[in-house]
Enzyme design. Structure first.
Site, PDB file in Angstrom:
ATOM      1  N   ALA A   3      95.078  31.850  60.606  1.00 10.71           N
ATOM      2  CA  ALA A   3      95.103  32.450  59.121  1.00 10.71           C
ATOM      3  C   ALA A   3      96.280  33.245  58.794  1.00 10.71           C
ATOM      4  O   ALA A   3      97.059  33.232  57.895  1.00 10.71           O
ATOM      5  CB  ALA A   3      93.874  32.885  58.690  1.00 10.71           C
ATOM      6  N   HIS A  36      77.588  36.168  50.362  1.00 12.29           N
ATOM      7  CA  HIS A  36      76.561  36.582  51.452  1.00 12.29           C
ATOM      8  C   HIS A  36      76.143  38.144  51.420  1.00 12.29           C
ATOM      9  O   HIS A  36      75.911  38.597  52.391  1.00 12.29           O
ATOM     10  CB  HIS A  36      77.159  36.170  52.623  1.00 12.29           C
ATOM     11  CG  HIS A  36      76.764  34.588  52.745  1.00 12.29           C
ATOM     12  ND1 HIS A  36      77.594  33.931  54.094  1.00 12.29           N
ATOM     13  CD2 HIS A  36      76.340  33.803  52.080  1.00 12.29           C
ATOM     14  CE1 HIS A  36      77.511  32.648  53.739  1.00 12.29           C
ATOM     15  NE2 HIS A  36      76.589  32.300  52.868  1.00 12.29           N
ATOM     16  N   GLY A  78      89.900  29.810  57.052  1.00 16.95           N
ATOM     17  CA  GLY A  78      88.847  30.219  58.064  1.00 16.95           C
ATOM     18  C   GLY A  78      87.299  29.896  58.078  1.00 16.95           C
ATOM     19  O   GLY A  78      86.671  30.706  58.428  1.00 16.95           O
ATOM     20  N   SER A 121      83.920  27.390  58.892  1.00 19.18           N
ATOM     21  CA  SER A 121      83.679  25.912  59.762  1.00 19.18           C
ATOM     22  C   SER A 121      83.425  24.743  59.047  1.00 19.18           C
ATOM     23  O   SER A 121      83.441  23.848  59.568  1.00 19.18           O
ATOM     24  CB  SER A 121      82.742  26.455  60.730  1.00 19.18           C
ATOM     25  OG  SER A 121      81.739  26.629  59.701  1.00 19.18           O
TER      26      SER A 121
END
Ligand SMILES: [Zn+2]
Length: 232
Positions: free
Chosen positions: A215, A105, A171, A173
């Site tokens: 995490a 991203h 981590g 979703s």
């Protein structure tokens, strides 16, 4: 053994990086569609620049946590057999010592030129429209993938997922595609799959094994297990 790790907002959140999936549905007080779409940038580049300039500056006030450090340790042992694909635009993996990181991203510390399409390491503000180091045109935008845009290096990611023996999601979703589909891609080619997340993700049923907790606890434990197995 080839290991592909996918990391998401959860690992950065434990370092104190605010994410747009926080409880109020806003990202630092902004609606996502006002700061993270090409349309928002066309409408109000100044607002969008100020937002990412502030996010970039805020990186200086956060540090990698034990999950980032553990992944860097794993890279030291596995070398090219580990790839970390991250959905995060911060630099916490790199600051923990990881070098094989794919930012699907984009990155806060990078600027993308809309004129020459060059990507440039960037640690300053963009709001005053500085010239592109490559072509001199003042068309630099944040080098982050906005909603409606295609993530970076999807072809390479497909190849890496097909080669993976183990796919680990940390981590995330499991709600944001295409990353949410990686587990099934890896599994189709025979990878074992493991989820490490605060709570069961939306895609948790696709994993062979899921462990739930912070995490910062789960990742160092898992890395220690894996390294014990590798050296055996
Ligand atoms: Zn340029």
């Amino acid at each position: 053994m080839k290991v592909v790790v996918l990391t998401g907002a959860g690992i950065s959140a434990e370092s104190g990086v605010p994410t747009f999936r926080d409880a109020d549905g806003l990202w630092e007080g902004h609606r996502v569609e006002d700061v993270a779409t090409p349309e928002a940038y066309e409408l109000s580049p100044t607002t969008v620049h100020r937002f990412y300039d502030a996010r970039r500056a805020a990186l200086l006030s956060v540090d990698p946590n034990p999950a980032h450090t553990a992944l860097a340790r794993l890279e030291q042992s596995l070398g090219d057999d580990l790839l970390v694909i991250t959905q995060n635009i911060d630099d916490l993996h790199e600051r923990a010592g990881s070098e094989r990181v794919l930012h699907m991203h984009g990155e806060l510390r990078s600027a993308l030129c809309r004129a020459c399409h060059g990507r440039h390491r960037w640690d300053h503000d963009l709001v005053d429209l500085p010239p592109c180091p490559g072509c001199g045109v003042t068309e630099l935008r944040p080098d982050v993938v906005w909603f409606g845009e295609i993530p970076y290096e999807m072809d390479r990611i497909a190849v890496e997922l097909a080669r993976a023996d183990l796919f680990v999601s940390i981590g995330t979703s499991g709600a944001v595609y295409p990353a949410a589909g990686f587990v099934r891609q890896a599994m189709r080619y025979g990878a074992r799959t493991l989820e490490l997340n605060l709570e069961p993700s939306e895609g948790t049923v696709w994993f062979h094994e899921a462990r739930h907790g912070r995490a910062g606890d789960l990742v160092p434990e898992w890395v220690a297990e894996l390294l014990a197995g590798v050296s055996r």
